[in-house]
Design an enzyme around this catalytic site. Structure first.
Site, PDB file in Angstrom:
ATOM      1  N   HIS A   1      33.020  36.699  34.363  1.00 35.18           N
ATOM      2  CA  HIS A   1      31.741  36.569  34.471  1.00 35.18           C
ATOM      3  C   HIS A   1      31.172  36.283  35.868  1.00 35.18           C
ATOM      4  O   HIS A   1      30.902  35.310  36.418  1.00 35.18           O
ATOM      5  CB  HIS A   1      31.186  35.284  33.610  1.00 35.18           C
ATOM      6  CG  HIS A   1      31.718  33.826  33.721  1.00 35.18           C
ATOM      7  ND1 HIS A   1      31.973  33.426  34.702  1.00 35.18           N
ATOM      8  CD2 HIS A   1      32.066  33.077  32.706  1.00 35.18           C
ATOM      9  CE1 HIS A   1      32.477  32.333  34.501  1.00 35.18           C
ATOM     10  NE2 HIS A   1      32.652  32.058  33.345  1.00 35.18           N
TER      11      HIS A   1
ATOM     12  N   HIS B   1      37.933  23.561  24.103  1.00 32.76           N
ATOM     13  CA  HIS B   1      36.719  24.276  25.029  1.00 32.76           C
ATOM     14  C   HIS B   1      36.347  25.259  24.347  1.00 32.76           C
ATOM     15  O   HIS B   1      37.105  26.016  23.781  1.00 32.76           O
ATOM     16  CB  HIS B   1      37.488  24.420  26.387  1.00 32.76           C
ATOM     17  CG  HIS B   1      36.380  25.244  27.248  1.00 32.76           C
ATOM     18  ND1 HIS B   1      35.196  24.938  27.320  1.00 32.76           N
ATOM     19  CD2 HIS B   1      36.609  25.926  28.316  1.00 32.76           C
ATOM     20  CE1 HIS B   1      34.634  25.613  27.959  1.00 32.76           C
ATOM     21  NE2 HIS B   1      35.466  26.216  28.597  1.00 32.76           N
TER      22      HIS B   1
ATOM     23  N   GLU C   1      34.325  27.841  25.138  1.00 29.45           N
ATOM     24  CA  GLU C   1      33.978  28.955  25.767  1.00 29.45           C
ATOM     25  C   GLU C   1      34.873  30.084  25.078  1.00 29.45           C
ATOM     26  O   GLU C   1      35.887  30.034  24.852  1.00 29.45           O
ATOM     27  CB  GLU C   1      34.124  28.977  27.405  1.00 29.45           C
ATOM     28  CG  GLU C   1      33.552  30.125  28.113  1.00 29.45           C
ATOM     29  CD  GLU C   1      33.538  30.166  29.539  1.00 29.45           C
ATOM     30  OE1 GLU C   1      34.083  29.028  30.357  1.00 29.45           O
ATOM     31  OE2 GLU C   1      32.907  31.124  30.185  1.00 29.45           O
TER      32      GLU C   1
ATOM     33  N   ASP D   1      36.572  32.702  26.035  1.00 33.40           N
ATOM     34  CA  ASP D   1      38.109  33.030  26.404  1.00 33.40           C
ATOM     35  C   ASP D   1      39.024  31.907  25.676  1.00 33.40           C
ATOM     36  O   ASP D   1      40.204  32.473  25.449  1.00 33.40           O
ATOM     37  CB  ASP D   1      38.244  33.194  27.785  1.00 33.40           C
ATOM     38  CG  ASP D   1      37.634  31.658  28.522  1.00 33.40           C
ATOM     39  OD1 ASP D   1      36.782  31.227  28.258  1.00 33.40           O
ATOM     40  OD2 ASP D   1      38.110  31.385  29.385  1.00 33.40           O
TER      41      ASP D   1
ATOM     42  N   HIS E   1      34.377  22.268  32.439  1.00 31.12           N
ATOM     43  CA  HIS E   1      33.289  22.524  33.203  1.00 31.12           C
ATOM     44  C   HIS E   1      31.850  22.953  32.185  1.00 31.12           C
ATOM     45  O   HIS E   1      30.859  23.384  32.478  1.00 31.12           O
ATOM     46  CB  HIS E   1      33.606  23.787  34.009  1.00 31.12           C
ATOM     47  CG  HIS E   1      33.467  24.908  33.326  1.00 31.12           C
ATOM     48  ND1 HIS E   1      32.774  26.263  33.497  1.00 31.12           N
ATOM     49  CD2 HIS E   1      34.546  25.580  32.375  1.00 31.12           C
ATOM     50  CE1 HIS E   1      33.202  27.182  32.757  1.00 31.12           C
ATOM     51  NE2 HIS E   1      34.276  26.620  32.169  1.00 31.12           N
TER      52      HIS E   1
ATOM     53  N   ASP F   1      40.465  24.343  30.815  1.00 32.31           N
ATOM     54  CA  ASP F   1      40.154  24.912  32.150  1.00 32.31           C
ATOM     55  C   ASP F   1      40.816  24.154  33.303  1.00 32.31           C
ATOM     56  O   ASP F   1      41.334  24.861  34.449  1.00 32.31           O
ATOM     57  CB  ASP F   1      38.908  25.267  32.360  1.00 32.31           C
ATOM     58  CG  ASP F   1      38.461  26.507  31.638  1.00 32.31           C
ATOM     59  OD1 ASP F   1      39.189  27.249  31.054  1.00 32.31           O
ATOM     60  OD2 ASP F   1      37.268  26.716  31.094  1.00 32.31           O
TER      61      ASP F   1
ATOM     62  N   TYR G   1      40.050  29.099  41.613  1.00 35.54           N
ATOM     63  CA  TYR G   1      39.625  28.934  40.518  1.00 35.54           C
ATOM     64  C   TYR G   1      38.767  27.522  40.489  1.00 35.54           C
ATOM     65  O   TYR G   1      37.590  27.556  40.178  1.00 35.54           O
ATOM     66  CB  TYR G   1      40.713  28.405  39.410  1.00 35.54           C
ATOM     67  CG  TYR G   1      40.141  28.394  38.163  1.00 35.54           C
ATOM     68  CD1 TYR G   1      40.168  29.541  37.219  1.00 35.54           C
ATOM     69  CD2 TYR G   1      39.805  27.117  37.720  1.00 35.54           C
ATOM     70  CE1 TYR G   1      39.617  29.162  36.020  1.00 35.54           C
ATOM     71  CE2 TYR G   1      39.341  27.051  36.128  1.00 35.54           C
ATOM     72  CZ  TYR G   1      39.160  28.167  35.489  1.00 35.54           C
ATOM     73  OH  TYR G   1      38.688  27.986  34.258  1.00 35.54           O
TER      74      TYR G   1
ATOM     75  N   HIS H   1      44.606  28.502  31.396  1.00 34.94           N
ATOM     76  CA  HIS H   1      44.919  29.359  32.312  1.00 34.94           C
ATOM     77  C   HIS H   1      45.983  29.260  32.984  1.00 34.94           C
ATOM     78  O   HIS H   1      45.948  28.407  33.797  1.00 34.94           O
ATOM     79  CB  HIS H   1      43.468  30.094  33.151  1.00 34.94           C
ATOM     80  CG  HIS H   1      42.274  30.129  32.315  1.00 34.94           C
ATOM     81  ND1 HIS H   1      42.210  31.406  31.446  1.00 34.94           N
ATOM     82  CD2 HIS H   1      41.200  29.416  32.214  1.00 34.94           C
ATOM     83  CE1 HIS H   1      40.848  31.269  31.014  1.00 34.94           C
ATOM     84  NE2 HIS H   1      40.436  30.163  31.210  1.00 34.94           N
TER      85      HIS H   1
HETATM   86 FE1  FEO Z   1      35.757  27.649  30.601  1.00 34.25          FE
HETATM   87 FE2  FEO Z   1      38.481  29.463  30.355  1.00 34.25          FE
HETATM   88  O1  FEO Z   1      36.714  29.152  29.911  1.00 34.25           O
END
Ligand code: FEO
Length: 397
Positions: free
Chosen positions: A28, A82, A84, A86, A147, A166, A194, A227
């Site tokens: 993004h 989380h 999101e 991903d 986040h 994250d 990051y 990640h």
């Molecule tokens: Fe906030 Fe890795 O997604």
């Protein structure tokens, strides 16, 4: 199911079953030129539990890695730290295939998952509540706005593993799964990138969270983010870096960002850089044509000054400069001094426009911005050099 993909043992009871996205180049708007991983974790307790899933196209890789340890249909619980995409993109299909007894998320997570995937029934968990997996317990710690509003940590006391979604992560595709298998410089670079691009706007919450981790008495020997590599040797190091970045004590470093039309603004940028170097500052001169906005944000993370230059085109700053400024504004870097500059032909609005945005970013402007018509002469370049010196000297005043 063939076990093409193998799980990686993290502890006797915890396995990494995520995926490696070697080809990801953009997340993004954030340049991820080293790819990424979407980490998911399998917990082998009486109630077999999967912590987070992966981006939708990688569902089969996730299932294959789980299958290298245990029949995936034996999974009883899924915890979503989380929501999101991903980490939840594959959740509807995974739920459909595995039919777990329950899916857990924070209260905000349950709402977010419901609004993305109405087919999934999610049980909301309270902050600091515990879930008995039989032999192991998971404690949930809400980390709102780190986040996303739904974000939470899960902690297994018996294994001393903190699943941090994250937080403490990085976009880095590697065959290695652990921090001690990778060079420290690479870890620093990608963790900083990051932090700057994802967490910088929430730095005040990062500081509160670091205090809370201590108050709650978490003492992880493994920090397993969603990640990048898993932390097992450098936990103190990454926690200390987060503290430093969140406190944002500006270093004597000047970031000069510019675009140029016929090299005049570039000449000004180079003279400003010379002045700042002469004043003893560290300088990063970044042409927007060769620097991605997310790399500029990373340089700003520990900078004390931001100087921005643009020619004027059709009564405006260059759109490339506006892009970077609006991106940086959203990341809310604190404690910066700065200035605007640029060459123009006949109207010259760009410098004022830059200054307006810098003011909105609460950057303390060091004197008037510098405007030069057409091509800077010796006197103009001397003024640029002086501006660079002045900006460097204003850091941390
Ligand atoms: Fe906030 Fe890795 O997604």
């Amino acid at each position: 199911m063939r076990d093409i993909y193998k799980a990686v043992k993290v502890t006797d009871k915890v396995y990494w079953v995520g995926v490696i996205d070697w080809t990801l180049k953009d997340f993004h708007g954030y340049s991820t030129h080293r790819g990424s991983t979407y980490n998911a974790y399998l917990v082998l307790a009486d109630r077999v539990t999967l912590i987070d899933t992966v981006k939708a196209p990688f569902r089969d890789e996730l299932l294959s890695r789980i299958n290298s340890v245990i029949d995936p249909t034996k999974i009883d619980y899924i915890i979503s730290n989380h929501s999101e995409m991903d980490h939840t993109g594959s959740l509807p299909e995974v739920v459909d295939i595995l039919k777990p007894e329950k899916v857990f998320a924070s209260k905000m997570g349950a709402k977010a998952i419901a609004s993305h995937f109405s087919s999934i029934d999610v049980e909301a968990v309270e902050d600091l509540s515990e879930l008995d997996l039989g032999g192991l317990k998971v404690k949930f710690i809400e980390t709102r706005m780190l986040h996303w509003p739904d974000s939470m940590f899960s902690y297994i006391e018996e294994e001393r593993v903190l699943f941090s979604q994250d937080a403490f992560g990085m976009h880095l595709a590697t065959a290695e799964r652990f921090d001690d298998e990778l060079p420290e410089g690479l870890l620093y670079e990608e963790a900083a990138t990051y932090y700057a691009n994802i967490l910088m706007p929430y730095s005040h919450l990062v500081l509160k969270l670091l205090d809370r981790v201590t108050e709650i008495g978490l003492a992880p020997k493994i920090v397993a983010p969603d990640h990048g590599p898993i932390w097992r040797k450098k936990i103190g190091w990454i926690l200390e870096l987060y503290k430093q970045w969140a406190e944002r004590k500006p270093e004597r470093k000047v970031v000069i960002v510019f675009d140029t039309m016929w090299k005049s603004t570039e000449l000004m940028a180079r003279a400003i850089a010379e002045g700042a170097i002469e004043a003893g500052a560290s300088v990063k001169l970044m042409s927007i044509r060769s620097s991605h906005r997310s790399d500029i944000a990373t340089e700003v993370l520990n900078a004390g000054a931001l100087v921005v230059g643009s020619p004027t085109i059709n009564n405006n700053m260059f759109p490339t400069v506006a892009d970077v400024l609006y991106y940086l504004k959203g990341l809310k870097p604190k404690g910066l001094v700065g200035a605007g500059f640029g060459s123009y032909g006949w109207s010259g609005e760009s410098v004022k426009q830059i200054e307006e945005i810098l003011k909105e970013m609460k950057v303390e402007l060091v004197g008037e911005g510098l405007k030069v018509q057409y091509v800077p002469g010796e006197d103009d370049l001397e003024k640029c050099r002086e501006l660079g010196k002045k900006v460097a000297d204003a850091i941390g005043r």
